[in-house]
Design an enzyme around this catalytic site. Structure first.
Site, PDB file in Angstrom:
ATOM      1  N   THR A 258       0.821  -1.217   0.000  1.00 44.66           N
ATOM      2  CA  THR A 258       0.000   0.000   0.000  1.00 44.66           C
ATOM      3  C   THR A 258       0.844   1.251   0.000  1.00 44.66           C
ATOM      4  OG1 THR A 258      -1.900  -1.029   1.053  1.00 44.66           O
ATOM      5  CG2 THR A 258      -1.644   1.316   1.414  1.00 44.66           C
TER       6      THR A 258
ATOM      7  N   TYR B 276      -8.112   0.272  -3.463  1.00 44.93           N
ATOM      8  CA  TYR B 276      -7.074   0.895  -4.290  1.00 44.93           C
ATOM      9  C   TYR B 276      -6.186  -0.220  -4.841  1.00 44.93           C
ATOM     10  CZ  TYR B 276      -4.781  -0.044   0.125  1.00 44.93           C
ATOM     11  OH  TYR B 276      -4.333  -0.667   1.256  1.00 44.93           O
TER      12      TYR B 276
ATOM     13  N   THR C 214       1.436  -4.327   4.172  1.00 44.19           N
ATOM     14  CA  THR C 214       1.206  -4.531   5.608  1.00 44.19           C
ATOM     15  C   THR C 214       0.671  -5.921   5.922  1.00 44.19           C
ATOM     16  OG1 THR C 214      -1.047  -3.658   5.448  1.00 44.19           O
ATOM     17  CG2 THR C 214       0.729  -2.088   5.978  1.00 44.19           C
ATOM     18  N   ASP C 215       0.100  -6.611   4.931  1.00 46.68           N
ATOM     19  CA  ASP C 215      -0.553  -7.891   5.229  1.00 46.68           C
ATOM     20  C   ASP C 215       0.408  -8.940   5.766  1.00 46.68           C
ATOM     21  OD1 ASP C 215      -3.059  -7.875   2.529  1.00 46.68           O
ATOM     22  OD2 ASP C 215      -2.824  -6.690   4.358  1.00 46.68           O
TER      23      ASP C 215
ATOM     24  N   LYS D  54      -0.240  -7.204  13.033  1.00 43.21           N
ATOM     25  CA  LYS D  54      -1.265  -6.318  12.468  1.00 43.21           C
ATOM     26  C   LYS D  54      -2.584  -6.641  13.167  1.00 43.21           C
ATOM     27  CE  LYS D  54      -3.245  -4.745   8.036  1.00 43.21           C
ATOM     28  NZ  LYS D  54      -3.208  -4.893   6.558  1.00 43.21           N
TER      29      LYS D  54
ATOM     30  N   GLU E  69      -2.358 -28.136  27.612  1.00 44.63           N
ATOM     31  CA  GLU E  69      -3.609 -28.713  27.090  1.00 44.63           C
ATOM     32  C   GLU E  69      -3.385 -30.047  26.387  1.00 44.63           C
ATOM     33  OE1 GLU E  69      -6.235 -26.233  28.740  1.00 44.63           O
ATOM     34  OE2 GLU E  69      -6.707 -27.938  27.434  1.00 44.63           O
TER      35      GLU E  69
HETATM   36  N1  DAS Z   1      -2.531  -5.849   0.086  1.00 47.94           N
HETATM   37  C1  DAS Z   1      -1.813  -5.175   1.150  1.00 47.94           C
HETATM   38  C2  DAS Z   1      -0.363  -5.627   1.120  1.00 47.94           C
HETATM   39  O1  DAS Z   1       0.292  -5.477   0.105  1.00 47.94           O
HETATM   40  C3  DAS Z   1      -1.803  -3.705   1.034  1.00 47.94           C
HETATM   41  C4  DAS Z   1      -1.082  -3.101   2.228  1.00 47.94           C
HETATM   42  O2  DAS Z   1      -1.740  -2.934   3.235  1.00 47.94           O
HETATM   43  O3  DAS Z   1       0.128  -2.849   2.159  1.00 47.94           O
HETATM   44  O4  DAS Z   1       0.072  -6.117   2.165  1.00 47.94           O
END
Ligand code: DAS
Length: 365
Positions: free
Chosen positions: A48, A62, A128-129, A201, A322
């Site tokens: 992103t 986007y 970020t994923d 995250k 467990e």
């Molecule tokens: N699809 C997500 C990624 O590329 C966009 C982001 O949040 O960076 O991890």
């Protein structure tokens, strides 16, 4: 430079950067004055932070990974005040597509660059994923004390109040800071400094998505300065036993999820597909449903390593809590979430198949 011009520059730069930049190409920020500023290399992978939307209010829906590293650098001329910056476009992908092969390529490039005396620190721009996963993988395989800082953005570069530029500035500033050396791979988002091992995250879209619940973040970036208040107690980077320099692949390790009514199908399918390790993301403290336990036992008998983790997200996964791990010959994940337990098990399997040794690794890294 206020936001609208910055966005236009990025948008204009998008087509420019895509034609100009081939993997490995190097470009520089505005030539910094010949000073003693540290040399920081930005390795761009997409996400992103390099995304563009149809309008300035497009913060979902986007396109990630469209803006090249040159445009990212040009959009933040302030970088030249904190470091002498050069950029490389290593990949241009949305990070849900990050793979073991990408990780090996990135880690090898990182270690080559950090071995160069004229490189003082690295920033990796990333989606970020899976940012937390790449960060932890690098935390275990980078062979240098020099700062390595991962950074992303929750809003695309074209959005109102995009967080990418300030996040990138903070990341370069941190990578240029002597205080960041020797602390393991770091993540900077939302003015906060996080440790690769524990950061995760926690929100699909808000600016404060990256957190380290309970164990806590390491510090802040404020007023163009990095402030550290704690550091991780676990071994990392130069202190680890893992070396990927000669690896061309990583062992297949998969994750099965625990939930009410879960059955053995996923475990059986992964084992049939050749998985060398299974991470069981169990309910609660890693509880094993009666319908799944036989499949996990069979997996172990076929030589797969089984690690009990938890879907909960916080707390210690207790060995012999467990389930009787001693009797089952399973491994307990300690405080690693399932996706990070998978990373450590993959690297552990490049060294050993002894569950005793692998359990030691889960208590060490
Ligand atoms: N699809 C997500 C990624 O590329 C966009 C982001 O949040 O960076 O991890």
């Amino acid at each position: 430079m206020h936001q609208p011009k910055r966005r236009l520059l990025l948008a204009a730069g998008a087509s420019l950067s895509l034609s100009l930049l081939l993997p490995g190409a190097s470009v520089s920020a505005q030539a910094a004055p010949a000073t003693s500023l540290p040399n920081v290399v930005i390795l761009a992978t997409g996400g992103t932070i390099a995304g563009t939307g149809a309008t300035s209010t497009t913060t979902v829906g986007y396109t990630a990974a469209t803006v090249g590293v040159q445009s990212l650098i040009q959009a933040v001329p302030e970088l030249a005040k904190v470091a002498r910056v050069t950029g490389e476009q290593v990949f241009q992908i949305a990070s849900e597509n990050m793979s073991n092969e990408h990780w090996l390529t990135l880690a090898k490039r990182v270690n080559v660059l950090l071995a160069q005396p004229n490189v003082d620190g690295l920033v990796i721009t990333h989606g970020t994923d899976t940012l937390e996963e790449t960060a932890y993988f690098l935390d275990l395989v980078v062979k240098s004390k020099k700062p390595v800082v991962l950074v992303g953005a929750m809003r695309p570069s074209t959005a109102l109040s995009a967080d990418g530029p300030i996040n990138l500035y903070n990341a370069v500033l941190l990578a240029a800071s002597a205080d960041a050396a020797g602390k393991g791979v770091l993540v900077v988002m939302n003015d906060q400094i996080q440790a690769a091992r524990e950061v995760t995250k926690t929100n699909t879209s808000t600016l404060d998505a990256f957190r380290t619940p309970e164990l806590g973040m390491l510090g802040y970036i404020q007023g163009s300065k990095a402030f550290f208040y704690r550091q991780s107690t676990r071994k990392h980077t130069l202190e680890t036993e893992f070396d990927v320099s000669s690896l061309t692949a990583l062992p297949m390790v998969e994750i099965v999820y625990g939930y009410a009514n879960v059955g053995p199908v996923a475990v059986d399918a992964f084992v049939a597909a050749g998985a060398k390790g299974i991470i069981h993301a169990g309910v609660g403290d890693g509880s094993l449903a009666a319908k799944v336990l036989p499949a996990l036992k069979a997996a172990r008998q076929k030589g797969a390593i089984v690690v009990r983790a938890s879907r909960v997200g916080q707390g210690i996964l207790a060995r012999n809590g467990e389930a009787n791990d001693d009797e089952l010959d399973f491994v307990a994940a300690d405080t690693l979430n399932p996706q990070k337990a998978r990373i450590l098990l993959m690297l552990a399997l490049t060294k050993t198949t002894s569950t005793r040794d692998i359990q030691r690794m889960f208590y060490t890294y």
